[in-house]
Design a protein around this motif. Structure first.
Motif, PDB file in Angstrom:
ATOM      1  N   ILE A  54       0.833  -1.206   0.000  1.00 19.42           N
ATOM      2  CA  ILE A  54       0.000   0.000   0.000  1.00 19.42           C
ATOM      3  C   ILE A  54       0.866   1.254   0.000  1.00 19.42           C
ATOM      4  CG2 ILE A  54      -1.737   1.295   1.307  1.00 19.42           C
ATOM      5  CD1 ILE A  54      -2.784  -1.339   2.365  1.00 19.42           C
ATOM      6  N   THR A  55       1.948   1.251   0.747  1.00 21.96           N
ATOM      7  CA  THR A  55       2.788   2.445   0.852  1.00 21.96           C
ATOM      8  C   THR A  55       3.558   2.721  -0.433  1.00 21.96           C
ATOM      9  OG1 THR A  55       4.640   1.187   1.798  1.00 21.96           O
ATOM     10  CG2 THR A  55       3.057   2.171   3.336  1.00 21.96           C
ATOM     11  N   ASP A  56       4.110   1.666  -1.066  1.00 20.27           N
ATOM     12  CA  ASP A  56       4.992   1.869  -2.215  1.00 20.27           C
ATOM     13  C   ASP A  56       4.350   1.548  -3.564  1.00 20.27           C
ATOM     14  OD1 ASP A  56       6.804   2.331  -0.158  1.00 20.27           O
ATOM     15  OD2 ASP A  56       8.461   1.482  -1.303  1.00 20.27           O
ATOM     16  N   GLU A  57       3.256   0.801  -3.551  1.00 26.27           N
ATOM     17  CA  GLU A  57       2.537   0.429  -4.776  1.00 26.27           C
ATOM     18  C   GLU A  57       3.433  -0.332  -5.756  1.00 26.27           C
ATOM     19  OE1 GLU A  57      -0.840   3.669  -5.547  1.00 26.27           O
ATOM     20  OE2 GLU A  57       1.162   4.577  -5.568  1.00 26.27           O
ATOM     21  N   ILE A  58       4.446  -0.984  -5.255  1.00 21.14           N
ATOM     22  CA  ILE A  58       5.344  -1.797  -6.079  1.00 21.14           C
ATOM     23  C   ILE A  58       5.991  -2.835  -5.180  1.00 21.14           C
ATOM     24  CG2 ILE A  58       7.257  -0.177  -5.751  1.00 21.14           C
ATOM     25  CD1 ILE A  58       8.382  -1.063  -8.428  1.00 21.14           C
ATOM     26  N   VAL A  59       6.265  -3.998  -5.735  1.00 28.50           N
ATOM     27  CA  VAL A  59       7.020  -5.023  -5.016  1.00 28.50           C
ATOM     28  C   VAL A  59       7.890  -5.750  -6.035  1.00 28.50           C
ATOM     29  CG1 VAL A  59       5.135  -6.711  -5.240  1.00 28.50           C
ATOM     30  CG2 VAL A  59       6.882  -7.035  -3.491  1.00 28.50           C
ATOM     31  N   ASN A  60       9.147  -5.975  -5.680  1.00 25.59           N
ATOM     32  CA  ASN A  60      10.069  -6.690  -6.565  1.00 25.59           C
ATOM     33  C   ASN A  60      10.909  -7.664  -5.749  1.00 25.59           C
ATOM     34  OD1 ASN A  60      12.010  -5.059  -5.313  1.00 25.59           O
ATOM     35  ND2 ASN A  60      11.922  -3.533  -6.942  1.00 25.59           N
ATOM     36  N   ASP A  61      11.963  -8.210  -6.369  1.00 28.41           N
ATOM     37  CA  ASP A  61      12.741  -9.258  -5.709  1.00 28.41           C
ATOM     38  C   ASP A  61      13.458  -8.773  -4.460  1.00 28.41           C
ATOM     39  OD1 ASP A  61      15.977  -9.007  -6.775  1.00 28.41           O
ATOM     40  OD2 ASP A  61      14.451  -7.832  -7.794  1.00 28.41           O
ATOM     41  N   GLU A  62      13.604  -7.447  -4.275  1.00 25.21           N
ATOM     42  CA  GLU A  62      14.253  -6.940  -3.068  1.00 25.21           C
ATOM     43  C   GLU A  62      13.465  -7.290  -1.810  1.00 25.21           C
ATOM     44  OE1 GLU A  62      15.024  -2.808  -3.326  1.00 25.21           O
ATOM     45  OE2 GLU A  62      16.430  -2.966  -4.999  1.00 25.21           O
ATOM     46  N   ALA A  63      12.172  -7.517  -1.956  1.00 29.24           N
ATOM     47  CA  ALA A  63      11.336  -7.835  -0.795  1.00 29.24           C
ATOM     48  C   ALA A  63      11.655  -9.200  -0.206  1.00 29.24           C
ATOM     49  CB  ALA A  63       9.858  -7.767  -1.175  1.00 29.24           C
ATOM     50  N   VAL A  64      12.283 -10.086  -0.986  1.00 25.16           N
ATOM     51  CA  VAL A  64      12.577 -11.432  -0.488  1.00 25.16           C
ATOM     52  C   VAL A  64      14.073 -11.730  -0.461  1.00 25.16           C
ATOM     53  CG1 VAL A  64      10.364 -12.429  -1.181  1.00 25.16           C
ATOM     54  CG2 VAL A  64      12.241 -12.367  -2.818  1.00 25.16           C
ATOM     55  N   ASN A  65      14.907 -10.708  -0.658  1.00 31.83           N
ATOM     56  CA  ASN A  65      16.340 -10.997  -0.728  1.00 31.83           C
ATOM     57  C   ASN A  65      16.993 -11.009   0.643  1.00 31.83           C
ATOM     58  OD1 ASN A  65      16.713  -8.315  -0.009  1.00 31.83           O
ATOM     59  ND2 ASN A  65      17.495  -7.674  -1.997  1.00 31.83           N
ATOM     60  N   ALA A  66      18.277 -11.375   0.662  1.00 32.40           N
ATOM     61  CA  ALA A  66      19.005 -11.522   1.924  1.00 32.40           C
ATOM     62  C   ALA A  66      19.210 -10.191   2.631  1.00 32.40           C
ATOM     63  CB  ALA A  66      20.358 -12.191   1.651  1.00 32.40           C
ATOM     64  N   LEU A  67      19.311  -9.106   1.877  1.00 36.93           N
ATOM     65  CA  LEU A  67      19.502  -7.799   2.507  1.00 36.93           C
ATOM     66  C   LEU A  67      18.299  -7.416   3.368  1.00 36.93           C
ATOM     67  CD1 LEU A  67      21.185  -5.644  -0.298  1.00 36.93           C
ATOM     68  CD2 LEU A  67      22.208  -6.497   1.819  1.00 36.93           C
ATOM     69  N   THR A  68      17.100  -7.742   2.907  1.00 38.37           N
ATOM     70  CA  THR A  68      15.901  -7.444   3.688  1.00 38.37           C
ATOM     71  C   THR A  68      15.871  -8.278   4.964  1.00 38.37           C
ATOM     72  OG1 THR A  68      14.714  -6.912   1.652  1.00 38.37           O
ATOM     73  CG2 THR A  68      13.391  -7.332   3.604  1.00 38.37           C
ATOM     74  N   SER A  69      16.246  -9.558   4.857  1.00 41.85           N
ATOM     75  CA  SER A  69      16.340 -10.398   6.049  1.00 41.85           C
ATOM     76  C   SER A  69      17.413  -9.885   6.994  1.00 41.85           C
ATOM     77  CB  SER A  69      16.651 -11.844   5.649  1.00 41.85           C
ATOM     78  OG  SER A  69      15.582 -12.427   4.931  1.00 41.85           O
ATOM     79  N   GLY A  70      18.543  -9.442   6.424  1.00 43.76           N
ATOM     80  CA  GLY A  70      19.603  -8.905   7.263  1.00 43.76           C
ATOM     81  C   GLY A  70      19.208  -7.613   7.937  1.00 43.76           C
ATOM     82  N   ALA A  71      18.442  -6.772   7.243  1.00 41.72           N
ATOM     83  CA  ALA A  71      18.025  -5.495   7.825  1.00 41.72           C
ATOM     84  C   ALA A  71      17.122  -5.696   9.039  1.00 41.72           C
ATOM     85  CB  ALA A  71      17.318  -4.650   6.765  1.00 41.72           C
ATOM     86  N   VAL A  72      16.184  -6.659   8.950  1.00 45.45           N
ATOM     87  CA  VAL A  72      15.297  -6.884  10.095  1.00 45.45           C
ATOM     88  C   VAL A  72      16.059  -7.521  11.249  1.00 45.45           C
ATOM     89  CG1 VAL A  72      14.460  -9.192   9.416  1.00 45.45           C
ATOM     90  CG2 VAL A  72      12.999  -7.668  10.742  1.00 45.45           C
TER      91      VAL A  72
END
Length: 423
Positions: A243-261
């Motif tokens: 809802i906030t970004d109106e877009i989703v791509n492979d960055e949502a499931v990559n290791a950087l996102t897991s590392g950030a959380v």
């Protein structure tokens, strides 16, 4: 009667964060005029839910996951597909306010599937399984383009979806209030879950799984339920992100996102409920602000994480809480100056270290290292020895005074106070 009154006052005092935080969150968007600032606040709200869901694994159950973005990202993808179908239907379908529930359902679904085999073992085995699942899903996002949209991702339009309350979500401020509402709901539910028998047993499984099994609870079942619920809230965060970004791509499931959380949760403090909230907010803010000023922002995150793990494993909230208890018990009396001296010299040392890192990045990564660049408001040449000498000098002086003068001074004062107390 007096005892009951005191207990009631104590319970009211414990509720103040649940009143103050929403009030501050409501006021914040009116203090900023730029859409970028309001979008950043919305991202902070999403990051808070994501970090709280991760802490259900790491902090409450003792499960270190390297692939938590799987459920966040898959929840976002499923929510995006529904949003796109609503757009294609001319705005007919599920109200936009309930779209995060679709992400939560997707997160729960995949959490149940992957949790059936990943939680059978804890520790390193679990961590490696989650790492493999994260790599599997991320590689799949680039292969199965019909569902994931490839590198370009998927787009949708929130303002073309119906609203339960007739709200126009084209303005980012209205989206922010929706994020705040869902963040409060998720925080309350996660807090209440922590206080249930399931939450207590998750702590028992974290601390001593053998004893938990001895009293009649299956550690695997407890881990599985916590894992599935954690994935559900991660999917909820993913649905809000759509809802906030109106877009989703492979960055949502990559290791950087897991590392950030992981970074945000641990830096904030896994032993405190508010820790992931602070950590998620801080990491989101720094990621947005630091990346605009320096290419070395990932390195700074890594250094911060290493420092927290080595010197403050309870996180930033743990540092503040410990010092508050120390101050309340009189531990700061007579040595406040020494503590402030250590803080000041440490900040000077960090300033010098940052200057060294920026010089190194410009020297080794720039096409023309001799090209002047701005360093802390001063134009310098990285090929000149003077900026290096000054930066190293500031770092050495700051850390040297902290370690070899400030720390011994504080220990002497604490020792003198202890001896005086015994006398």
């Amino acid at each position: 009667m007096a005892t009951n009154t005191a207990a009631g006052s104590t319970n009211l005092l414990k509720l103040w964060p649940w009143v103050v935080v929403p009030l501050v969150a409501i006021v914040l968007p009116f203090l900023f005029d730029s859409g970028h600032a309001i979008n950043l606040l919305s991202h902070m709200g999403v990051a808070i839910i994501f970090a709280l869901s991760y802490n259900m694994l790491l902090g409450n159950t003792g499960l270190l996951s390297f692939g938590h973005a799987v459920y966040y990202g898959l929840g976002a993808y499923v929510a995006m597909h529904l949003l796109r179908s609503i757009n294609d239907a001319g705005g007919e379908g599920l109200p936009i306010e309930l779209l995060p529930l679709v992400g939560a359902g997707a997160g729960l679904f995949f959490g149940i599937i992957f949790g059936t085999f990943s939680v059978r073992r804890a520790g390193v085995v679990f961590a490696m399984i989650t790492l493999g699942l994260g790599a599997l899903v991320h590689s799949s996002s680039l292969m199965f383009t019909d569902f994931f949209g490839g590198e370009a991702g998927l787009f949708g339009y929130r303002d073309e979806a119906p609203s339960l309350f007739g709200v126009d979500y084209a303005p980012s401020r209205n989206v922010y209030f929706l994020v705040v509402a869902w963040a409060m709901i998720a925080a309350i539910l996660i807090y209440l879950l922590k206080k249930t028998p399931l939450g207590w047993m998750a702590n028992a499984v974290r601390d001593n799984p053998e004893r938990a099994q001895f009293v009649g609870y299956d550690p695997t079942i407890v881990r599985f339920i916590q894992f599935a619920l954690s994935a559900m809230f991660a999917g909820l965060a993913g649905g809000l992100f759509v809802i906030t970004d109106e877009i989703v791509n492979d960055e949502a499931v990559n290791a950087l996102t897991s590392g950030a959380v992981l970074l945000g949760t641990y830096i904030g403090g896994i032993g405190y409920f508010i820790g992931p909230i602070v950590g998620g907010t801080l990491v989101t803010f720094l990621e947005s602000s630091l990346s605009a000023y320096t290419e070395a922002w990932v390195l700074y995150f890594g250094l911060m994480f290493i420092a927290i793990v080595m010197f403050a494993p309870m996180g930033l909230v743990g540092i503040v809480h410990t010092q508050y208890l120390n101050w309340k018990a009189g531990g700061w009396k007579g040595n406040t100056g020494a503590r402030l001296y250590i803080l000041l010299t440490g900040l000077v040392g960090i300033f010098g270290l940052v200057c060294v890192i920026e010089l190194a990045y410009h020297y080794f990564r720039s096409w023309d290292p001799s090209a002047p660049f701005a360093l802390m408001g001063v134009t310098v040449d990285a090929t000149n020895a003077l900026p290096w000498l000054v930066s190293f000098g500031i770092a050495i002086i700051g850390f040297g005074l902290m370690l070899f003068h400030g720390n011994p001074m504080l220990k002497r004062k604490l020792g003198a106070k202890s001896d005086g107390g015994k006398a």
